[in-house]
Design a protein around this motif. Structure first.
Motif, short mmCIF file in Angstrom:
data_model
loop_
_atom_site.label_atom_id
_atom_site.label_comp_id
_atom_site.label_asym_id
_atom_site.label_seq_id
_atom_site.Cartn_x
_atom_site.Cartn_y
_atom_site.Cartn_z
N HIS A 246 -51.98 89.00 118.62
CA HIS A 246 -52.76 87.78 118.85
C HIS A 246 -51.85 86.59 118.57
N LYS A 247 -51.71 85.68 119.52
CA LYS A 247 -50.95 84.45 119.32
C LYS A 247 -51.86 83.27 119.60
N CYS A 248 -51.88 82.32 118.68
CA CYS A 248 -52.70 81.13 118.82
C CYS A 248 -51.79 79.92 118.97
N CYS A 249 -52.22 78.95 119.77
CA CYS A 249 -51.41 77.76 119.98
C CYS A 249 -52.31 76.56 120.23
N ASN A 250 -51.73 75.38 120.14
CA ASN A 250 -52.54 74.17 120.14
C ASN A 250 -52.01 73.12 121.13
N ASP A 251 -51.44 73.56 122.24
CA ASP A 251 -50.99 72.67 123.30
C ASP A 251 -51.67 73.10 124.60
N ASN A 252 -51.91 72.14 125.48
CA ASN A 252 -52.56 72.46 126.75
C ASN A 252 -51.82 73.57 127.49
N PHE A 253 -52.57 74.58 127.90
CA PHE A 253 -52.09 75.72 128.69
C PHE A 253 -51.04 76.56 127.98
N CYS A 254 -50.90 76.42 126.68
CA CYS A 254 -49.84 77.14 125.95
C CYS A 254 -50.04 78.65 125.94
N ASN A 255 -51.27 79.13 126.10
CA ASN A 255 -51.49 80.58 126.07
C ASN A 255 -51.09 81.26 127.39
N PHE A 256 -50.69 80.47 128.36
CA PHE A 256 -50.26 81.03 129.65
C PHE A 256 -48.74 81.20 129.70
N GLU B 180 -61.48 75.66 117.68
CA GLU B 180 -60.90 76.60 118.64
C GLU B 180 -59.47 76.22 118.98
N LYS B 181 -58.69 77.25 119.34
CA LYS B 181 -57.33 77.10 119.84
C LYS B 181 -57.21 77.98 121.07
N CYS B 182 -56.09 77.81 121.78
CA CYS B 182 -55.78 78.73 122.87
C CYS B 182 -55.28 80.03 122.25
N MET B 183 -55.71 81.16 122.79
CA MET B 183 -55.30 82.45 122.25
C MET B 183 -54.88 83.37 123.39
N ARG B 184 -53.84 84.15 123.11
CA ARG B 184 -53.43 85.21 124.03
C ARG B 184 -53.32 86.48 123.21
N LEU B 185 -53.95 87.51 123.70
CA LEU B 185 -53.83 88.84 123.11
C LEU B 185 -53.00 89.68 124.07
N ARG B 186 -51.96 90.27 123.54
CA ARG B 186 -51.13 91.19 124.33
C ARG B 186 -51.24 92.58 123.71
N ILE B 187 -51.38 93.57 124.56
CA ILE B 187 -51.50 94.96 124.10
C ILE B 187 -50.33 95.75 124.65
N THR C 20 -44.15 98.73 125.71
CA THR C 20 -44.32 98.25 127.07
C THR C 20 -45.65 97.50 127.16
N LEU C 21 -45.61 96.28 127.67
CA LEU C 21 -46.83 95.50 127.81
C LEU C 21 -47.78 96.18 128.78
N GLN C 22 -49.01 96.41 128.33
CA GLN C 22 -50.03 97.05 129.16
C GLN C 22 -50.95 96.02 129.80
N LEU C 23 -51.44 95.07 129.00
CA LEU C 23 -52.29 94.02 129.53
C LEU C 23 -52.38 92.87 128.55
N SER C 24 -52.88 91.75 129.05
CA SER C 24 -53.10 90.60 128.18
C SER C 24 -54.45 89.97 128.49
N TYR C 25 -54.91 89.17 127.54
CA TYR C 25 -56.24 88.57 127.57
C TYR C 25 -56.08 87.16 127.03
N MET C 26 -56.60 86.15 127.72
CA MET C 26 -56.42 84.75 127.31
C MET C 26 -57.76 84.02 127.30
N VAL C 27 -58.03 83.29 126.22
CA VAL C 27 -59.28 82.54 126.07
C VAL C 27 -59.11 81.39 125.08
N CYS C 28 -60.16 80.58 124.96
CA CYS C 28 -60.31 79.66 123.83
C CYS C 28 -60.92 80.49 122.71
#
Length: 90
Positions: A78-88, A40-47, A52-60
């Motif tokens: 979808h953006k994936c990252c591997n540092d603490n709290f990087c999806n925020f 698993e990695k940190c992931m952020r989905l932006r829509i 114009t950004l409508q919403l985002s979703y963040m999880v492992c």
């Protein structure tokens, strides 16, 4: 005979969770943290709609990969990252 063992929280990647975040306010649903498990990695989905950004979703996210696609006149990033709290971070 004593050995130092770190807890999973101390060794795991720590990510922010938010199941519904709008650009105008804070996380509306599911705010917290998760500890990434194996694969698993940190992931952020932006829509986005009309750039114009409508919403985002963040999880492992397991087997996370960076991905951008268009569906129903919206752009999903979808953006994936591997540092603490990087999806925020923006």
């Amino acid at each position: 005979m004593s050995s130092s063992v770190l807890s999973p929280e101390a060794t795991s990647l720590t990510c922010i969770t938010c199941h519904l975040r709008t650009p105008a306010d804070h996380c509306r649903r599911g705010f917290g943290i998760c500890y990434a498990q194996k694969y698993e990695k940190c992931m952020r989905l932006r829509i986005y709609f009309q750039n114009t950004l409508q919403l985002s979703y963040m999880v492992c996210q397991r087997f996370c990969r960076n991905l951008t696609y268009n569906f129903n006149n919206r752009t999903y990033i979808h953006k994936c990252c591997n540092d603490n709290f990087c999806n925020f971070r923006t």
